[in-house]
Design a protein around this motif. Structure first.
Motif, mmCIF file in Angstrom:
data_model
loop_
_atom_site.group_PDB
_atom_site.id
_atom_site.type_symbol
_atom_site.label_atom_id
_atom_site.label_comp_id
_atom_site.label_asym_id
_atom_site.label_seq_id
_atom_site.Cartn_x
_atom_site.Cartn_y
_atom_site.Cartn_z
ATOM 1 N N UNK A 1 43.758 -21.799 47.558
ATOM 2 C CA UNK A 1 44.768 -21.346 46.600
ATOM 3 C C UNK A 1 44.116 -20.852 45.316
ATOM 4 N N UNK A 2 43.097 -21.555 44.851
ATOM 5 C CA UNK A 2 42.374 -21.101 43.654
ATOM 6 C C UNK A 2 41.769 -19.727 43.880
ATOM 7 N N UNK B 1 49.482 -9.715 38.954
ATOM 8 C CA UNK B 1 49.293 -10.784 37.969
ATOM 9 C C UNK B 1 50.362 -11.859 38.131
ATOM 10 N N UNK B 2 51.615 -11.429 38.315
ATOM 11 C CA UNK B 2 52.711 -12.389 38.533
ATOM 12 C C UNK B 2 52.483 -13.202 39.806
ATOM 13 N N UNK B 3 51.992 -12.535 40.853
ATOM 14 C CA UNK B 3 51.733 -13.223 42.121
ATOM 15 C C UNK B 3 50.620 -14.257 41.966
ATOM 16 N N UNK B 4 49.566 -13.894 41.232
ATOM 17 C CA UNK B 4 48.489 -14.845 40.974
ATOM 18 C C UNK B 4 48.995 -16.063 40.222
ATOM 19 N N UNK B 5 49.855 -15.808 39.247
ATOM 20 C CA UNK B 5 50.432 -16.921 38.486
ATOM 21 C C UNK B 5 51.313 -17.791 39.393
ATOM 22 N N UNK B 6 52.088 -17.152 40.281
ATOM 23 C CA UNK B 6 52.954 -17.912 41.198
ATOM 24 C C UNK B 6 52.129 -18.795 42.130
ATOM 25 N N UNK B 7 50.976 -18.297 42.588
ATOM 26 C CA UNK B 7 50.108 -19.110 43.445
ATOM 27 C C UNK B 7 49.579 -20.303 42.653
ATOM 28 N N UNK B 8 49.214 -20.093 41.389
ATOM 29 C CA UNK B 8 48.740 -21.211 40.551
ATOM 30 C C UNK B 8 49.839 -22.252 40.370
ATOM 31 N N UNK C 1 49.892 -26.161 41.682
ATOM 32 C CA UNK C 1 50.258 -27.311 40.849
ATOM 33 C C UNK C 1 51.379 -28.122 41.463
ATOM 34 N N UNK C 2 52.373 -27.421 42.048
ATOM 35 C CA UNK C 2 53.485 -28.128 42.690
ATOM 36 C C UNK C 2 53.001 -28.950 43.878
ATOM 37 N N UNK D 1 53.291 -32.972 44.245
ATOM 38 C CA UNK D 1 53.927 -33.602 45.408
ATOM 39 C C UNK D 1 52.977 -34.593 46.059
ATOM 40 N N UNK D 2 51.728 -34.175 46.237
ATOM 41 C CA UNK D 2 50.723 -35.065 46.841
ATOM 42 C C UNK D 2 50.562 -36.332 46.010
ATOM 43 N N UNK D 3 50.423 -36.173 44.685
ATOM 44 C CA UNK D 3 50.225 -37.336 43.819
ATOM 45 C C UNK D 3 51.450 -38.245 43.832
ATOM 46 N N UNK D 4 52.631 -37.649 43.787
ATOM 47 C CA UNK D 4 53.864 -38.444 43.799
ATOM 48 C C UNK D 4 53.995 -39.216 45.111
ATOM 49 N N UNK D 5 53.792 -38.517 46.226
ATOM 50 C CA UNK D 5 53.922 -39.185 47.522
ATOM 51 C C UNK D 5 52.859 -40.258 47.708
#
Length: 129
Positions: free
Chosen positions: A12-13, A65-72, A76-77, A81-85
């Motif tokens: 993803x990065x 640029x918007x797509x790159x931001x959406x992937x970032x 994060x989401x 989710x991983x940390x919460x679960x």
């Protein structure tokens, strides 16, 4: 794919980085006004087409640029989710262990519930067996 979901943080990065780099390159290429052309009798037609390509480049740079931001944001989401679960699973395991320990410790007690007329609720009490 196994049950649930999975993702590769490095992938993803990399995707976000590539999208933003492409946006930056395209943004640099479309800076300034549309260049003047001299194409003889076709100057107006060629100039109009170059203007369309220039405008499309600007829009595409913004989209990348918007797509790159959406992937970032998605990365994060996923991390949230991983940390919460992971935290919820750990808490559930701790609660389960404590409940079992209490069950073993309190095995000599009898849990009785009696209706309390005055409070109009069930009253819980513990009595030795």
């Amino acid at each position: 794919m196994p049950d649930g979901y999975s993702y590769e943080p490095a992938a993803l990065d990399s995707i976000a980085s590539q999208l933003k780099a492409a946006a930056s390159s395209l943004d640099s290429a479309t800076q300034g006004k549309v260049p003047d052309v001299d194409a003889g009798k076709s100057t107006n037609t060629v100039g109009a087409r170059i203007s369309v390509v220039h405008s499309a480049g600007i829009a595409l740079a913004q989209f990348l640029d918007d797509s790159g931001h959406a992937v970032e944001v998605g990365h994060g989401n996923y991390a949230d989710i991983e940390n919460t679960n992971a935290g919820e699973f750990a808490a559930t395991e701790r609660i389960s262990a404590l409940t079992e320990a209490n069950r073993q410790q309190d095995s000599g007690l009898l849990d009785t519930r009696v209706y309390d007329e005055e409070k109009r609720t069930d009253a819980r009490s513990w009595e030795n067996r």
